[in-house]
Design a protein around this motif. Structure first.
Motif, short mmCIF file in Angstrom:
data_model
loop_
_atom_site.label_atom_id
_atom_site.label_comp_id
_atom_site.label_asym_id
_atom_site.label_seq_id
_atom_site.Cartn_x
_atom_site.Cartn_y
_atom_site.Cartn_z
N GLU B 27 -57.86 -4.51 6.89
CA GLU B 27 -57.33 -3.66 6.15
C GLU B 27 -56.06 -4.50 5.69
O GLU B 27 -55.46 -5.01 6.64
CB GLU B 27 -57.02 -2.24 6.62
CG GLU B 27 -58.04 -1.32 6.93
CD GLU B 27 -57.67 -0.15 7.43
OE1 GLU B 27 -56.47 0.20 7.48
OE2 GLU B 27 -58.49 0.49 8.30
N TYR B 28 -55.49 -3.96 4.49
CA TYR B 28 -54.33 -4.69 4.24
C TYR B 28 -53.61 -3.84 3.62
O TYR B 28 -53.63 -3.63 2.07
CB TYR B 28 -54.33 -6.10 3.64
CG TYR B 28 -53.31 -6.73 3.22
CD1 TYR B 28 -52.57 -7.40 4.31
CD2 TYR B 28 -52.67 -7.16 1.91
CE1 TYR B 28 -51.31 -8.08 4.10
CE2 TYR B 28 -51.52 -7.80 1.84
CZ TYR B 28 -50.73 -8.36 3.04
OH TYR B 28 -49.76 -8.90 2.59
N ARG B 31 -51.14 -4.25 -0.02
CA ARG B 31 -51.74 -4.41 -1.32
C ARG B 31 -52.83 -3.29 -1.34
O ARG B 31 -53.79 -3.43 -2.03
CB ARG B 31 -52.32 -5.84 -1.68
CG ARG B 31 -51.10 -6.61 -1.82
CD ARG B 31 -51.42 -7.71 -3.03
NE ARG B 31 -50.26 -8.31 -3.48
CZ ARG B 31 -50.40 -9.24 -4.46
NH1 ARG B 31 -51.49 -9.88 -4.73
NH2 ARG B 31 -49.23 -9.69 -4.89
N ILE B 61 -43.56 -4.67 -1.82
CA ILE B 61 -43.82 -5.73 -1.51
C ILE B 61 -42.70 -6.83 -1.77
O ILE B 61 -41.87 -6.71 -2.37
CB ILE B 61 -44.93 -6.45 -2.04
CG1 ILE B 61 -45.67 -7.89 -1.63
CG2 ILE B 61 -44.94 -6.51 -3.61
CD1 ILE B 61 -47.11 -8.38 -2.17
N GLY B 62 -42.59 -7.69 -0.55
CA GLY B 62 -41.35 -8.85 -0.66
C GLY B 62 -41.31 -10.04 -1.50
O GLY B 62 -41.61 -10.94 -1.36
#
Lengths: 489, 489
Positions: B27-28, B31, B61-62
């Motif tokens: 899992e991410y 995104r 997101i960085g």
């Protein structure tokens, strides 16, 4: 090497015994011991150590620019413009280069190639790839959603294998790969714990694929694993053949009948030199076989910026197209690639330029075509030269280098040299290549690093060195082989 | 999703049931579904769909450049020069940029960034990295042979985990990671089939690491796996804390005592904003603890071109340094990285510029320092702003953003909203973030994507949007949270 006694005292966590054993099984000959020794020899030369030669000539790796091939001017202009967009205000760049750069920058977050792209790759680049594939394949449709930009082709191949591989014992996934093969495949399969299923290319028939050999290999494999995929490299690495349309058709029918997922490594698609040879993409042939095949056979095809006429290895650009992939699996693929955030954006830019090169009428077209043609013609010349000279050596037999960037000649080794190699615990062709390196400064990769029929020996050499160096190299190999044969007879 | 009935007819090889199950476990969140929905919403806006907002503000997101941060001029000049060396003949570039480009090109095969580099990275870049580490750590020695250039930090982290992970059942490798964590860790561990061993950061003490919690976590893990490594992210992602020197010392002593391999993710080493906070590298503290530790504890430290003041995510540059690694294991590491040939060369160039930036007296020094300082000051300002405004919202509690690029506030969710979320099969903070996105266009990542103590809820937001947008974002979050609380009370 024995363990350092201080391992115990140092209470080290990660030792050769506690580390991941699948990593230990990985081998990668293209950068293996022979190349490490070549780098040492170079260092020794720099330090003034006397050798029977003054420079190391490396023909171990398909690294065109390192061998003096010049980059395509247009590509590098656009890359410079994308890196430092202030250059868009300068008059020194042609308008088409500027337009390409503007279009790509617009598609980047904050108009910067320093922003992450979508994990699958920049949208407009994937669209350009899709149009390129359609043109290449005479109109067979390509959906940009099936295109994934990658970090070189290697990354795409490993990612696909990762999706495919599972199971334990007799249900472990088997993956069929050609022997000889490019060792990325064996390395990835070892790391993933999959079963490497070998099928042998037919050296007598110019490294073609035989249906009967595929059948033998598969039947054998089914006794102890679950073969799920069939990998083909065309044009061939390390063997330099270009498969015929008929052969590709046979392979597709075989995959359909036997339910195998096809992986087509087509990174040398522009590297075709021999008369009468032509590149046929697996996708095109698949669609020409009609819906029974084109609606059913699963295929992943890989391309890269590293080979062909561009040779831009350092940028790690590439793409893969997946065809007939189950939508649920494809969703998993998209998730998987998101973990690494995105492929390097400069490599994506380069991939875009390859698939969307200058067109007739654009200011850079003439120069681009001149550069492209010159590079490919020179490669064709060197392919021929390599084959011809090697075949003049008694004990070396070399198939025509129809495509790609390699020759993989068969070498006869005297029995005595084989015995001596075995006594040293070395593969006989490793022994040969090491001696060649020490005596002549020439760095080739032994055939054993790619796999070969038992009892046969080969080396892989690239055709990339500049013509003058290539001639020296071939002359030295010839001389060495004769001396070696005498010495061990 | 149910299987398509035509899977059977199509005789597909690769289905959700036959694919690699470890990939399915990945899992991410950074995104994940919320970001996919945000992209859809953006598309709907472009197509003219009416929404209660006119743009999507992404703080998921960085990705600094995507949020308007400008690249460092000097870095981009050198990249342009390396891409298109003809520019070396132009007067428009400062001499120090040209010198850097010449030096790097000389170190490339054929003087081209299009050649493969050594697999470990370009020699002179690794030497520059080593000197940078020595300066940073007050003279603690660094051997360039222990430096590996990587494709972003992610690549280095995954490679190290790959070396460490093995075993089955109760002897499976366990890897300790902080909760909350950056989901690359959980994703990589899932894919490798390792055991994720959670230790909780102490939210009450500004997300510090408690020794007692590490002990609890380890003791628990030892009942069912073989814990071998301890990962730390400092400055923290997603939690924005900067660990104290004392804390790092405690962690090192703990790792030494318990024989754990340390992995220090230090990609935010320049992102320290809070008064009294300072970045201490694990390596420096390790060496200050004396030879009992510095000769024994194994450490891998990771850095990247993607964060700090440069924010060059798209180039996928990075390095790792390994300390006290067993030489046999290190040989395996060198072999493993050779399979992927090399990290992207433009990313290596950028990494070199980061560790070898303009020096006092060089023509680009003043501009470089001005740009660097401006970016870091602005981030410090936005860190403070974010904390202050979020803490004015009843029901939101936010630790100071001491470093990195994120705030990870605790949000109180009404019982009714939790029930509704659960009825929908959603994590309560996912339900919250989805509603926030639909109603305001703001894209944050739910805390559940990073892990959090049971019964607590959070979101991660970056501090990267331009100040005016950040203010809008924070005002909207405030308004939304109040409305949401009312609606479900």
């Amino acid at each position: 090497i024995a363990h350092q006694p201080n391992d115990v005292i140092r209470k080290i966590v990660l030792t050769i015994d506690t580390m991941n054993p699948t990593v230990k099984n990985v081998e990668y000959a293209v950068r293996g011991p022979i190349v490490q020794r070549a780098m040492q020899v170079e260092k020794e030369l720099r330090e003034g150590v006397k050798k029977p030669f003054t420079e190391v000539i490396k023909a171990n790796i398909g690294d065109a620019h390192a061998m003096g091939q010049k980059p395509i001017t247009f590509f590098r202009q656009v890359l410079a413009l994308c890196s430092y967009p202030e250059l868009l205000n300068e008059n020194m760049f042609p308008e088409d280069a500027k337009n390409r750069a503007r279009r790509i920058l617009q598609a980047c977050g904050g108009s910067s190639v320093g922003a992450y792209s979508a994990s699958q790759g920049i949208d407009c680049v994937r669209q350009d790839v899709a149009r390129y594939i359609e043109r290449r394949d005479g109109g067979v449709p390509c959906d940009p959603d099936n295109v994934y930009l990658t970090t070189g082709a290697s990354d795409g191949i490993v990612t696909m294998l990762k999706l495919l591989v599972c199971g334990e014992g007799a249900s472990r996934t088997g993956v069929m790969i050609s022997i000889p093969q490019y060792p990325l495949y064996s390395a990835a399969l070892a790391e993933l714990g999959a079963v490497q299923v070998n099928y042998y290319l037919n050296e007598e028939k110019c490294w073609s694929m035989d249906l009967s050999e595929l059948e033998r290999s598969l039947a054998e494999a089914r006794k102890h694993c679950n073969p799920k995929a069939l990998c083909i490299i065309n044009p061939g690495n390390p063997t330099g053949q270009v498969q015929s349309r008929q052969c590709i058709e046979d392979v597709i029918r075989f995959a359909a009948k036997e339910r195998l997922f096809l992986m087509a490594d087509e990174v040398y698609q522009d590297n075709v030199y021999a008369e009468g040879c032509q590149f046929h993409s697996f996708k095109k042939v698949l669609f020409e076989l009609g819906p029974e095949y084109s609606d059913n056979v699963e295929l992943a095809s890989f391309h890269s910026t590293s080979k062909c006429y561009m040779g831009e290895c350092g940028f790690r650009g590439g793409y893969m197209e997946v065809i007939n992939m189950d939508p649920e699996v494809q969703a998993q693929l998209s998730k998987l690639v998101s973990v690494r955030l995105c492929p390097p954006v400069p490599g994506q830019v380069l991939m875009d330029l390859v698939v969307n090169s200058p067109q007739p009428g654009e200011p850079s077209y003439t120069t681009f075509m001149k550069e492209r043609t010159a590079t490919l013609s020179l490669l064709a010349e060197k392919a021929k030269l390599t084959e011809q000279i090697l075949n003049t050596v008694p004990g070396i037999t070399c198939n025509p280098v129809q495509g790609a960037m390699y020759s993989f000649p068969n070498i006869s080794l005297p029995e005595k040299s084989i015995k001596e190699a075995k006594a040293l615990g070395q593969a006989p062709d490793m022994f040969y290549c090491m001696k060649l390196l020490e005596e002549t400064g020439i760095c080739l990769v032994p055939g054993s690093g790619f796999g070969q029929k038992d009892g046969t020996y080969h080396f892989r050499m690239t055709i990339l060195p500049p013509t003058d160096k290539l001639k020296i190299l071939l002359a030295k190999v010839k001389e060495f082989h004769q001396k070696f044969t005498q010495q061990y007879s």
